[in-house]
Structure formats: structure tokens, C-alpha cells
Scaffold this motif. Structure first.
Motif, PDB file in Angstrom:
ATOM      1  N   VAL A  23       0.821  -0.683   0.113  1.00 28.07           N
ATOM      2  CA  VAL A  23       0.147  -0.173   0.133  1.00 28.07           C
ATOM      3  C   VAL A  23       1.014   1.448  -0.145  1.00 28.07           C
ATOM      4  CG1 VAL A  23      -1.658   1.175   1.622  1.00 28.07           C
ATOM      5  CG2 VAL A  23      -1.932  -0.964   0.890  1.00 28.07           C
ATOM      6  N   TRP A  26       2.731   1.243  -3.580  1.00 23.45           N
ATOM      7  CA  TRP A  26       1.749   1.391  -4.402  1.00 23.45           C
ATOM      8  C   TRP A  26       1.753   2.456  -6.079  1.00 23.45           C
ATOM      9  CZ3 TRP A  26      -0.901  -2.973  -5.142  1.00 23.45           C
ATOM     10  CH2 TRP A  26      -1.806  -3.364  -5.926  1.00 23.45           C
ATOM     11  N   THR A  28       1.100   5.417  -7.844  1.00 21.16           N
ATOM     12  CA  THR A  28       0.297   7.117  -7.901  1.00 21.16           C
ATOM     13  C   THR A  28      -0.847   6.527  -9.040  1.00 21.16           C
ATOM     14  OG1 THR A  28       1.686   8.446  -6.721  1.00 21.16           O
ATOM     15  CG2 THR A  28      -0.574   8.925  -7.645  1.00 21.16           C
ATOM     16  N   ALA A  31      -4.407   4.251  -8.825  1.00 16.33           N
ATOM     17  CA  ALA A  31      -5.016   4.414  -7.632  1.00 16.33           C
ATOM     18  C   ALA A  31      -6.144   4.102  -7.490  1.00 16.33           C
ATOM     19  CB  ALA A  31      -4.691   6.159  -7.186  1.00 16.33           C
ATOM     20  N   LEU A  34      -5.592   0.927  -5.519  1.00 18.59           N
ATOM     21  CA  LEU A  34      -5.026   0.984  -3.557  1.00 18.59           C
ATOM     22  C   LEU A  34      -5.980   0.117  -2.599  1.00 18.59           C
ATOM     23  CD1 LEU A  34      -2.950   2.566  -2.646  1.00 18.59           C
ATOM     24  CD2 LEU A  34      -4.524   4.402  -1.704  1.00 18.59           C
ATOM     25  N   TRP A  35      -6.844  -0.200  -2.606  1.00 19.34           N
ATOM     26  CA  TRP A  35      -7.589  -0.623  -2.081  1.00 19.34           C
ATOM     27  C   TRP A  35      -6.915  -2.976  -2.008  1.00 19.34           C
ATOM     28  CZ3 TRP A  35      -9.591   0.794   2.666  1.00 19.34           C
ATOM     29  CH2 TRP A  35      -9.981   1.983   2.754  1.00 19.34           C
ATOM     30  N   ARG A  96      -4.744   6.358   1.002  1.00 21.92           N
ATOM     31  CA  ARG A  96      -3.543   5.733   0.638  1.00 21.92           C
ATOM     32  C   ARG A  96      -3.582   5.885   2.354  1.00 21.92           C
ATOM     33  NH1 ARG A  96       0.779   4.500  -1.994  1.00 21.92           N
ATOM     34  NH2 ARG A  96       0.281   5.612  -3.515  1.00 21.92           N
ATOM     35  N   ARG A  97      -3.291   6.969   3.312  1.00 24.43           N
ATOM     36  CA  ARG A  97      -2.793   7.481   4.797  1.00 24.43           C
ATOM     37  C   ARG A  97      -4.203   6.750   5.531  1.00 24.43           C
ATOM     38  NH1 ARG A  97      -5.036  11.917   6.948  1.00 24.43           N
ATOM     39  NH2 ARG A  97      -5.461  13.188   5.072  1.00 24.43           N
TER      40      ARG A  97
END
Length: 511
Positions: A23, A26, A28, A31, A34-35, A96-97
């Protein structure tokens, strides 16, 4: 390490932690996917628990059943919350955070429940709080989110200090930090006739840490006000993080059963929190705020159950509350639709005071008969009188459905049967160290008095909402009995919180 039959489950926290690496790296440009690592880790975690449960069932060696049960709960919640979060935050910046903090929280909570070493448990306890802080402040431009997370941060650090001191005393007394070694030392002390000042003090510090972690009065305000975070964060907090205190108490059940001061602290603080929070909840309209006060009250009940030595009931309560509260928060968006459906139904008159008292009497009689029948049918798993009294108060509303007596009777029988099955399962999970232990008589009487006072107060308010008692009690209950204001002022005086820079620039004010 846990016993061999539960060896697979020790990989669970590292599975969630490992998922954070892709993660963080990953690209950009990808995106939209991302999950994927988070979803994969959640599904793999649930599959790992299924394999661990099968291994435990086929292996002859004893397994850590409590750890397996809690890890199963965490795996199920992780799968649901990760999937819900991916849809809930679609199009939001900072995903992402969020996902990194979520995976860190899941890894820390999983390590708490599967760790067999006290120092690892303490480290994971602290890490779970720090990762949750990042989730609570996901919207960093919202001042209220920062203020409430700051209050929670301070309460959690106080809990960490208490837990660290308790762990040092326990490890020093046992000559090591292994949980099994510590509990063996407790048994040896009890056989010798005295627990010792160090273990008594450790039990009190452990209880104080749990009280602070579980948002009990008067440091409960952050749990009620933390509504600026995304809804799946609320589900994770109320269904998982707050319940960690109850799990720790179950881990150290033999120690608590031998420490009267710690038991008294649990019953007094937990019982008063449950009563006051339940009364405040009656004044709230917002569904999420009502759920938050409900969690505060439920945690109070759970601590009271542990203080009374009703560990099977506390485990059933913990698992059921986690599943219920996760579902309640994740479906809170459907409340408006449910209210519209209810508006189409004919309004039923509020039950009278005599009916409410009659319902309590019927429920009490049913539980007394159940206790006698259960004593003759399963003498090895007797139901404590305190548990029967708590169940009677909880099931009393089912006896009020005069328009549907058959339905009410069937539901009452079904609920009692379901509880008995859960009680047997909890006895099997906790045995032998966590079985129910007799509490001092004065604590049982105090708990019974608190439950009766709460029921009678609620019955009077429901039956006579315009009475003098209701009119005088409502303003104080609506204000939360003014308990959080003092703690808030103290936190601001000791460690002020800075407002977000965006708001400072917009208003021209300085922090």
C-alpha cells in the motif's frame, strides 16, 4: 508463542502489517486499485483463522481458545470494514494514509489478542491507540476532530502508564513476561494463602488502564464526541478498540478474582457509568450519538460483569456487542428510511408503570425457573444468581407485548435458549482459568441495586414523561450530567491543542 494447536493464528498481525508495505509503495497512477492489498489481507486473514480453528480442533494439544475467538471476531470485522471503507471513501483524498492507519490498527489489535507475552501485549495496546489516532484525525481540517482526538490521546496515555506499571509488577513477581508464567504465579500465591501487595497493586493498575481505555466516566467525552471521523472508523472503534479492555480483563481473570479492591473499582465505576450513560442516551436524537452513549453504557456493564466474576457473561456480552455495534454504525445511513417506515405504522401507547413493573416480575420469575431447571439439567455449569438478575432486567421488555403474547413468549424462550448455548460456549472458551468466580456479597447487592434503580428510573420516565422527576432529570441528563466539561478544561489546561492551520489563516486568529 501460543500452543502449537493455535500456531497459525500468530501470523495474523503480521499478515495485516505486511499488507501495508505494498500500500505504501503502490504507484500513484494505479490509485483506483489501491485497496487491493487491503482486501486481499482481510480475505487471507479470515481464511487463516478458519485454518487455525480447524487445526485447533484436530490437534490434541490445548489451544488458546480465548485468543482464537477474539482473532476470529477481528478477522470478520476487518473484512467488512475494509470493504465498506473502500466504497465509503471513494473519490476522497488521503485514502493511502487512511488504509495504512487501518491496517496498522488491525495488526496491533490482532497482536494484542494472540500474544502470549505481556510486553508484546502492552506494545500492541499502545500501537493500536496511536494508529487509531491517525484514523480519528483523518479530516485534519476539522477543528472538532482534532480537539476530540487530543482528549482521547491524553486519556490513552494515562491508560498506557497504568498498564506499563502493572506489567512491570506482574513480570517482576513471576520472574518473566509470559502470560502463562504470570497466571501460574497468581495460582501459587493463592495456594500459599496471600496474593501479595505487588499483585494487588498490579490488579488495581490494570483495572485503571481498562477504565481509561474503555471511555468510562468521567473521561468518556471523547467517545461521545468523536463523530467527525469516517463512519467505518466509528464502527472499528466501537466494535473493536473499546472492547480491548474487556479482553484484557478476561485474560487476567484469575488475578482479578483474588483482588477485592480491583473488583470493587470495576463494579462501582462500571455500574455508575452504565446507569448514567443509559439515562443520557434517552435524551439523544442523533443516531450516531445515541450509539456512542450506548457503547459507553455497554462497556460499563461489561466491566461490572467482570467485577462480579461473571466472565462467561462478559465474554458473551463482548462478542455480541461487537457484532451489533459494527452493524449499527455501518447501517446508520438507513435510519431515515427506517423512521419513514415506522411513521406509516399505527402509534402504540406508551406502557404504564404497572405494566413495566409486571414485566420485570414476569422476567424475574422466568429466570428463577430457568435457573432451577438449568441447575438440575447441567449441574456442572450452574448459572450465577447475579447473571440471572441481569438477564431478568434485560429481558423484561419482551414481557410487555400484550398485543402479541404468543410472539413475545416465543421470543423470550428463543433468547433464553440462545443465551444458554452462548453461555456453554463461553464456559468452554474460558475454561479453566476464566470460569466465573463468586464475588463478595456487598458487590453483588450493589450491582443488583444499580440495575433496579436504572430500570425503575427508565420505567417512570417512559410511563410518566411529564412528571416532576422527568422534568428535573432531563436537563442534567441532556448535558451529560456535566461530567465531561471538567475533564475537557483540565486537558486544555495541561496540554492545549492547536487548531488546524487552514482555519487560522481563514479567521486571521493566532493559536
Amino acid at each position: 508463542m501460543l500452543p502449537l494447536s493455535a500456531e497459525l493464528v500468530t501470523w495474523l498481525p503480521w499478515l495485516y502489517a505486511a499488507a501495508a508495505v505494498p500500500v505504501a509503495l503502490w504507484p500513484t497512477r494505479l490509485a483506483a486499485s489501491l485497496w487491493f492489498p487491503g482486501r486481499l489481507a482481510a480475505m487471507a486473514g479470515l481464511a487463516l483463522l478458519v485454518a487455525a480453528l480447524l487445526q485447533a480442533g484436530l490437534d490434541d494439544q490445548p489451544a488458546d481458545r480465548l485468543g482464537l475467538a477474539m482473532a476470529s471476531l477481528i478477522s470478520l470485522l476487518a473484512l467488512v470494514i475494509v470493504e465498506f471503507s473502500a466504497r465509503y471513501l471513494q473519490g476522497e483524498p488521503g485514502q493511502r494514509r487512511y488504509l495504512l492507519a487501518l491496517l496498522g490498527t488491525l495488526a496491533a489489535v490482532a497482536l494484542v489478542v494472540v500474544s502470549a507475552d505481556l510486553y508484546w501485549l502492552v506494545a500492541a495496546w499502545i500501537a493500536s491507540s496511536l494508529c487509531l489516532h491517525q484514523l480519528l484525525t483523518f479530516y485534519r481540517e476539522r477543528p472538532m476532530a482534532l480537539v476530540v482526538a487530543h482528549k482521547k490521546f491524553l486519556a490513552s496515555r494515562l491508560a498506557d502508564i497504568c498498564l506499563i506499571l502493572a506489567s512491570v509488577l506482574l513480570a517482576r513477581a513471576a520472574g518473566g513476561s509470559e502470560l502463562a508464567q504470570i497466571l501460574d504465579q497468581v495460582t501459587l500465591r493463592l495456594e500459599a494463602g496471600a496474593l501479595g501487595w505487588d499483585l494487588h497493586l498490579a490488579a488495581v493498575l490494570l483495572v485503571l488502564a481498562v477504565i481509561l481505555k474503555s471511555a468510562q466516566l468521567p473521561v468518556h467525552g471523547w467517545l461521545i464526541q468523536v463523530m467527525e471521523a469516517p463512519t467505518p472508523v466509528s464502527a472499528l472503534l466501537h466494535a473493536g478498540l473499546v472492547n480491548l479492555g474487556g479482553f484484557v480483563l478476561l485474560r487476567f481473570a484469575p488475578l482479578l478474582s483474588a483482588a477485592p479492591v480491583a473488583q470493587t473499582l470495576l463494579v462501582v465505576v462500571g455500574g455508575l457509568t452504565a446507569v448514567l450513560a443509559a439515562l443520557v442516551m434517552m435524551t439523544r436524537i442523533s443516531i450516531k450519538v445515541r450509539l456512542a452513549w450506548s457503547t459507553c453504557a455497554q462497556m460499563g456493564f461489561m466491566l461490572l460483569e467482570c467485577g462480579l466474576g461473571l466472565y462467561e457473561l462478559a465474554l458473551v456480552h463482548l462478542l455480541a456487542h461487537s457484532l451489533y455495534k459494527a452493524h449499527a454504525f455501518l447501517t446508520s445511513g438507513e435510519t431515515v428510511l427506517q423512521v419513514r417506515h415506522q411513521a406509516l405504522q399505527p402509534q402504540r401507547p406508551a406502557p404504564g408503570l404497572l405494566s413495566l413493573l409486571l414485566g420485570l416480575a414476569i422476567a424475574g420469575l422466568a429466570m428463577a425457573l430457568l435457573g432451577q431447571a438449568w441447575h438440575y439439567a447441567v449441574p456442572a455449569h450452574a448459572l450465577p444468581l447475579e447473571a440471572l438478575a441481569i438477564l431478568a432486567v434485560g429481558l423484561a421488555p419482551w414481557c410487555l407485548r400484550r398485543s402479541q403474547p404468543v410472539y413475545a413468549a416465543l421470543m423470550l424462550v428463543a433468547l433464553l435458549g440462545l443465551y444458554l448455548l452462548w453461555h456453554l460456549a463461553a464456559s468452554w472458551i474460558l475454561a479453566p482459568g476464566g470460569a466465573s468466580a463468586a464475588a463478595p456479597l456487598h458487590l453483588s447487592l450493589l450491582a443488583l441495586a444499580l440495575f433496579l434503580v436504572l430500570y425503575l428510573l427508565q420505567a417512570w420516565i417512559v410511563a410518566r414523561p411529564h412528571s416532576a422527576l422527568a422534568r428535573h432529570l432531563y436537563p442534567a441528563a441532556f448535558a451529560g450530567f456535566f461530567l465531561d466539561e471538567h475533564f475537557t478544561r483540565l486537558t486544555f489546561r495541561l496540554w492545549p491543542v492547536r487548531p488546524p492551520q487552514g482555519n487560522v489563516a481563514a479567521t486571521g486568529e493566532r493559536p
